[in-house]
Design a protein around this motif. Structure first.
Motif, PDB file in Angstrom:
ATOM      1  N   LYS A 240       0.837  -1.200   0.000  1.00 61.42           N
ATOM      2  CA  LYS A 240       0.000   0.000   0.000  1.00 61.42           C
ATOM      3  C   LYS A 240       0.872   1.250   0.000  1.00 61.42           C
ATOM      4  O   LYS A 240       0.583   2.237  -0.686  1.00 61.42           O
ATOM      5  N   GLY A 241       1.960   1.216   0.780  1.00 59.35           N
ATOM      6  CA  GLY A 241       2.887   2.342   0.810  1.00 59.35           C
ATOM      7  C   GLY A 241       3.612   2.524  -0.505  1.00 59.35           C
ATOM      8  O   GLY A 241       3.816   3.654  -0.972  1.00 59.35           O
ATOM      9  N   VAL A 242       4.016   1.412  -1.114  1.00 59.47           N
ATOM     10  CA  VAL A 242       4.700   1.465  -2.409  1.00 59.47           C
ATOM     11  C   VAL A 242       3.801   2.111  -3.458  1.00 59.47           C
ATOM     12  O   VAL A 242       4.221   2.995  -4.216  1.00 59.47           O
ATOM     13  N   LEU A 251       4.508   7.592 -11.173  1.00 63.48           N
ATOM     14  CA  LEU A 251       5.292   6.471 -11.683  1.00 63.48           C
ATOM     15  C   LEU A 251       4.516   5.155 -11.695  1.00 63.48           C
ATOM     16  O   LEU A 251       5.061   4.125 -12.097  1.00 63.48           O
ATOM     17  N   LEU A 252       3.276   5.194 -11.229  1.00 63.38           N
ATOM     18  CA  LEU A 252       2.493   3.971 -11.189  1.00 63.38           C
ATOM     19  C   LEU A 252       2.288   3.457 -12.616  1.00 63.38           C
ATOM     20  O   LEU A 252       1.940   4.204 -13.517  1.00 63.38           O
ATOM     21  N   GLY A 253       2.511   2.181 -12.808  1.00 65.89           N
ATOM     22  CA  GLY A 253       2.428   1.593 -14.143  1.00 65.89           C
ATOM     23  C   GLY A 253       3.791   1.376 -14.763  1.00 65.89           C
ATOM     24  O   GLY A 253       3.920   0.647 -15.751  1.00 65.89           O
ATOM     25  N   GLU A 254       4.823   2.010 -14.181  1.00 61.40           N
ATOM     26  CA  GLU A 254       6.177   1.836 -14.709  1.00 61.40           C
ATOM     27  C   GLU A 254       6.945   0.754 -13.959  1.00 61.40           C
ATOM     28  O   GLU A 254       8.085   0.449 -14.319  1.00 61.40           O
ATOM     29  N   PHE A 255       6.331   0.186 -12.932  1.00 60.64           N
ATOM     30  CA  PHE A 255       6.992  -0.841 -12.144  1.00 60.64           C
ATOM     31  C   PHE A 255       6.134  -2.100 -12.086  1.00 60.64           C
ATOM     32  O   PHE A 255       4.897  -2.022 -12.046  1.00 60.64           O
ATOM     33  N   SER A 256       6.802  -3.244 -12.069  1.00 62.75           N
ATOM     34  CA  SER A 256       6.119  -4.525 -11.890  1.00 62.75           C
ATOM     35  C   SER A 256       6.096  -4.832 -10.399  1.00 62.75           C
ATOM     36  O   SER A 256       7.151  -4.895  -9.761  1.00 62.75           O
ATOM     37  N   LEU A 257       4.898  -5.032  -9.844  1.00 60.62           N
ATOM     38  CA  LEU A 257       4.738  -5.137  -8.400  1.00 60.62           C
ATOM     39  C   LEU A 257       4.280  -6.536  -7.985  1.00 60.62           C
ATOM     40  O   LEU A 257       3.343  -7.091  -8.563  1.00 60.62           O
ATOM     41  N   LEU A 270      -5.807  -4.477  -6.411  1.00 58.22           N
ATOM     42  CA  LEU A 270      -4.687  -4.052  -7.252  1.00 58.22           C
ATOM     43  C   LEU A 270      -4.370  -5.027  -8.375  1.00 58.22           C
ATOM     44  O   LEU A 270      -3.908  -4.611  -9.442  1.00 58.22           O
ATOM     45  N   ILE A 271      -4.613  -6.313  -8.169  1.00 56.41           N
ATOM     46  CA  ILE A 271      -4.341  -7.286  -9.240  1.00 56.41           C
ATOM     47  C   ILE A 271      -5.383  -7.176 -10.365  1.00 56.41           C
ATOM     48  O   ILE A 271      -5.016  -7.075 -11.540  1.00 56.41           O
ATOM     49  N   PRO A 272      -6.678  -7.171 -10.063  1.00 58.69           N
ATOM     50  CA  PRO A 272      -7.646  -7.013 -11.162  1.00 58.69           C
ATOM     51  C   PRO A 272      -7.479  -5.702 -11.928  1.00 58.69           C
ATOM     52  O   PRO A 272      -7.759  -5.647 -13.137  1.00 58.69           O
ATOM     53  N   SER A 273      -7.008  -4.654 -11.248  1.00 58.61           N
ATOM     54  CA  SER A 273      -6.831  -3.364 -11.930  1.00 58.61           C
ATOM     55  C   SER A 273      -5.554  -3.306 -12.755  1.00 58.61           C
ATOM     56  O   SER A 273      -5.341  -2.360 -13.516  1.00 58.61           O
ATOM     57  N   GLY A 274      -4.673  -4.319 -12.595  1.00 59.83           N
ATOM     58  CA  GLY A 274      -3.406  -4.337 -13.328  1.00 59.83           C
ATOM     59  C   GLY A 274      -2.281  -3.611 -12.620  1.00 59.83           C
ATOM     60  O   GLY A 274      -1.161  -3.564 -13.126  1.00 59.83           O
ATOM     61  N   THR A 275      -2.529  -3.063 -11.437  1.00 59.38           N
ATOM     62  CA  THR A 275      -1.483  -2.352 -10.699  1.00 59.38           C
ATOM     63  C   THR A 275      -0.440  -3.322 -10.167  1.00 59.38           C
ATOM     64  O   THR A 275       0.759  -3.044 -10.188  1.00 59.38           O
ATOM     65  N   MET A 276      -0.889  -4.450  -9.646  1.00 61.86           N
ATOM     66  CA  MET A 276      -0.011  -5.533  -9.193  1.00 61.86           C
ATOM     67  C   MET A 276      -0.118  -6.694 -10.163  1.00 61.86           C
ATOM     68  O   MET A 276      -1.158  -6.905 -10.792  1.00 61.86           O
ATOM     69  N   ILE A 277       0.974  -7.466 -10.255  1.00 62.40           N
ATOM     70  CA  ILE A 277       0.954  -8.633 -11.129  1.00 62.40           C
ATOM     71  C   ILE A 277       0.548  -9.887 -10.375  1.00 62.40           C
ATOM     72  O   ILE A 277      -0.288 -10.662 -10.836  1.00 62.40           O
ATOM     73  N   ALA A 278       1.151 -10.112  -9.183  1.00 62.99           N
ATOM     74  CA  ALA A 278       0.876 -11.359  -8.459  1.00 62.99           C
ATOM     75  C   ALA A 278       1.223 -11.202  -6.991  1.00 62.99           C
ATOM     76  O   ALA A 278       1.981 -10.315  -6.596  1.00 62.99           O
ATOM     77  N   LYS A 313      -0.530 -20.439  -2.258  1.00 64.81           N
ATOM     78  CA  LYS A 313      -0.570 -20.519  -3.721  1.00 64.81           C
ATOM     79  C   LYS A 313      -0.336 -19.128  -4.283  1.00 64.81           C
ATOM     80  O   LYS A 313      -0.490 -18.118  -3.574  1.00 64.81           O
ATOM     81  N   LEU A 314       0.047 -19.038  -5.549  1.00 65.98           N
ATOM     82  CA  LEU A 314       0.262 -17.753  -6.205  1.00 65.98           C
ATOM     83  C   LEU A 314      -1.058 -17.270  -6.800  1.00 65.98           C
ATOM     84  O   LEU A 314      -1.751 -18.008  -7.496  1.00 65.98           O
ATOM     85  N   LEU A 315      -1.391 -16.022  -6.517  1.00 67.21           N
ATOM     86  CA  LEU A 315      -2.594 -15.406  -7.075  1.00 67.21           C
ATOM     87  C   LEU A 315      -2.222 -14.419  -8.170  1.00 67.21           C
ATOM     88  O   LEU A 315      -1.342 -13.576  -7.987  1.00 67.21           O
ATOM     89  N   THR A 316      -2.884 -14.541  -9.306  1.00 67.30           N
ATOM     90  CA  THR A 316      -2.731 -13.612 -10.415  1.00 67.30           C
ATOM     91  C   THR A 316      -4.132 -13.183 -10.864  1.00 67.30           C
ATOM     92  O   THR A 316      -5.129 -13.565 -10.236  1.00 67.30           O
ATOM     93  N   ALA A 317      -4.200 -12.428 -11.938  1.00 61.95           N
ATOM     94  CA  ALA A 317      -5.509 -11.999 -12.440  1.00 61.95           C
ATOM     95  C   ALA A 317      -6.378 -13.196 -12.829  1.00 61.95           C
ATOM     96  O   ALA A 317      -7.609 -13.111 -12.823  1.00 61.95           O
ATOM     97  N   GLU A 318      -5.752 -14.320 -13.162  1.00 57.88           N
ATOM     98  CA  GLU A 318      -6.495 -15.500 -13.595  1.00 57.88           C
ATOM     99  C   GLU A 318      -7.196 -16.233 -12.456  1.00 57.88           C
ATOM    100  O   GLU A 318      -8.195 -16.907 -12.666  1.00 57.88           O
ATOM    101  N   ASN A 319      -6.674 -16.111 -11.228  1.00 58.35           N
ATOM    102  CA  ASN A 319      -7.272 -16.899 -10.141  1.00 58.35           C
ATOM    103  C   ASN A 319      -7.471 -16.110  -8.847  1.00 58.35           C
ATOM    104  O   ASN A 319      -7.612 -16.685  -7.773  1.00 58.35           O
ATOM    105  N   ILE A 320      -7.488 -14.784  -8.937  1.00 63.19           N
ATOM    106  CA  ILE A 320      -7.605 -13.960  -7.745  1.00 63.19           C
ATOM    107  C   ILE A 320      -8.890 -14.265  -6.964  1.00 63.19           C
ATOM    108  O   ILE A 320      -8.952 -14.085  -5.734  1.00 63.19           O
ATOM    109  N   GLN A 321      -9.901 -14.771  -7.648  1.00 57.96           N
ATOM    110  CA  GLN A 321     -11.170 -15.075  -6.974  1.00 57.96           C
ATOM    111  C   GLN A 321     -11.037 -16.253  -6.008  1.00 57.96           C
ATOM    112  O   GLN A 321     -11.946 -16.491  -5.192  1.00 57.96           O
ATOM    113  N   LEU A 322      -9.929 -16.962  -6.058  1.00 58.41           N
ATOM    114  CA  LEU A 322      -9.722 -18.119  -5.185  1.00 58.41           C
ATOM    115  C   LEU A 322      -8.988 -17.760  -3.896  1.00 58.41           C
ATOM    116  O   LEU A 322      -8.616 -18.648  -3.121  1.00 58.41           O
TER     117      LEU A 322
END
Length: 369
Positions: A240-242, A251-257, A270-278, A313-322
């Motif tokens: 959240k601080g980052v 600079l948001l969008g220029e870093f992979s989080l 943040l993951i569904p919005s694309g701000t975070m990757i995983a 487990k790792l959560l990404t946009a594909e399985n964040i609902q889990l």
């Protein structure tokens, strides 16, 4: 009897009847509930928690709910990240002659020594989330932790497979609890999990699990000579601080989080919005549940495993609902459908992952050229 007095008496009788009916209609414990309460073991548990933190709070809330439901009483104390306060908590528990102590420790070596003292007094000692370091021949009664190594390994592996030239900064949690050290070892192994990548860690610094500290650390890094475009935080409170720092600097969008937790109020947005990757899904509500089950069976004289990992487990946009619920009420509502509701579904840790002492006690930014 005059007419007025007769009417008054009739009214009084009516009121008494109404009140009697109302009293009889109050909900009272059934004989079954009374019998269950009489049969349930009355336990006094001392719960010492390192400090105020979303992870600690979620685990403690689930444990306290299940313990009280079982008829136990829980003495909850925070250590405020102070070894001295932690010792005072444990001394109070011993003086109150608790049936067991449960700890989220602020210092693994101190809690290891104090465990030995409590065991000598006949008080069982349990741990969740943190990994104690015991003197020789001393063991806790049972331990439940997240597999902290995997919470770092899974994001690291994702980066190795998908961001093959990444230059990473690690904004880590507090040191000397075992969690941060294992998380970093996992991340370092994860980025080396493929042969065709050139991922590097260019800097690491402690944010002590807290948003303001993470913000200060990232500000410092952005103003330094270090070049990076990938950030991994040891929890989502620091993420959240980052995000706030990057937003303030446009600079948001220029870093992979990447991060670790799976909190619906952070990665869940943040993951569904694309701000975070995983992020690594490591809801500590599971740990509060599992340690309760182990303590219950321990008190019942049943054989119990010494150390259990809660699922990751790792959560990404594909399985964040889990994602496992972090909200204690929601977790308890869904509990019957979750694997953590029965620790027999989980694998016992026969050889806990060791962590290196030389990863401890970093107080300043470490730059890696």
């Amino acid at each position: 009897m005059n007419k007025n007095l007769k009417i008054l008496l009739q009214k009084l009788v009516t009121v008494v009847i109404i009140l009697t009916i109302a009293g009889c209609s109050e909900k009272k414990p059934s004989k079954l509930n009374i019998q269950e309460a009489a049969d349930s073991p009355k336990k006094l548990i001392g719960l010492s928690v390192a400090g105020s933190d979303a992870c600690y709070d979620a685990a403690s809330s689930v444990f306290i709910h299940l313990a009280e439901e079982a008829g136990w009483e829980v003495l909850y104390k925070q250590s405020k990240y102070s070894v001295e306060q932690e010792n005072l908590n444990l001394e109070e528990f011993a003086a109150r002659k608790v049936d067991a102590v449960l700890m989220i420790t602020t210092d693994i070596e101190n809690s290891g020594r104090k465990t030995a003292e409590l065991l000598e007094q006949g008080i069982p000692v349990f741990f969740m989330m943190t990994l104690p370091k015991f003197p020789d021949q001393v063991k806790a009664s049972a331990i439940v932790t997240t597999d902290w190594y995997m919470t770092g390994y899974l994001p690291g592996e994702y980066i190795a497979r998908n961001l093959k030239e990444a230059r990473c900064v690690l904004i880590e949690g507090g040191y000397n609890q075992g969690m941060t050290e294992l998380m970093r070892e996992g991340f370092l192994d994860g980025i080396q999990s493929t042969d065709d990548n050139h991922v590097t860690v260019v800097a690491n610094v402690s944010g002590s699990w807290m948003k303001p500290n993470a913000m200060a650390a990232l500000e410092n890094l952005l103003d330094s000579y270090i070049e990076f475009e990938t950030i991994f935080t040891g929890n989502e409170e620091m993420m959240k601080g980052v995000v706030e720092v990057l937003e303030n600097r446009n600079l948001l969008g220029e870093f992979s989080l990447f991060s670790e937790n799976g909190r619906p109020d952070v990665s869940g947005q943040l993951i569904p919005s694309g701000t975070m990757i995983a992020t690594s899904d490591a809801a500590t509500t599971q740990e509060g549940d599992i340690i309760f089950q182990l303590m219950r069976d321990f008190f019942d004289g049943k054989p119990t495993p010494y150390h259990v990992y809660s699922p990751v487990k790792l959560l990404t946009a594909e399985n964040i609902q889990l994602a496992i619920p972090w909200d204690p009420d929601l977790y308890l509502e869904q509990r019957d459908q979750l694997i953590s509701s029965d620790y027999h579904n989980l694998k016992e840790v026969t050889e806990p992952r060791p962590w290196s002492k030389d990863l401890n006690n970093y107080n300043n930014i470490l730059f890696h050229k």
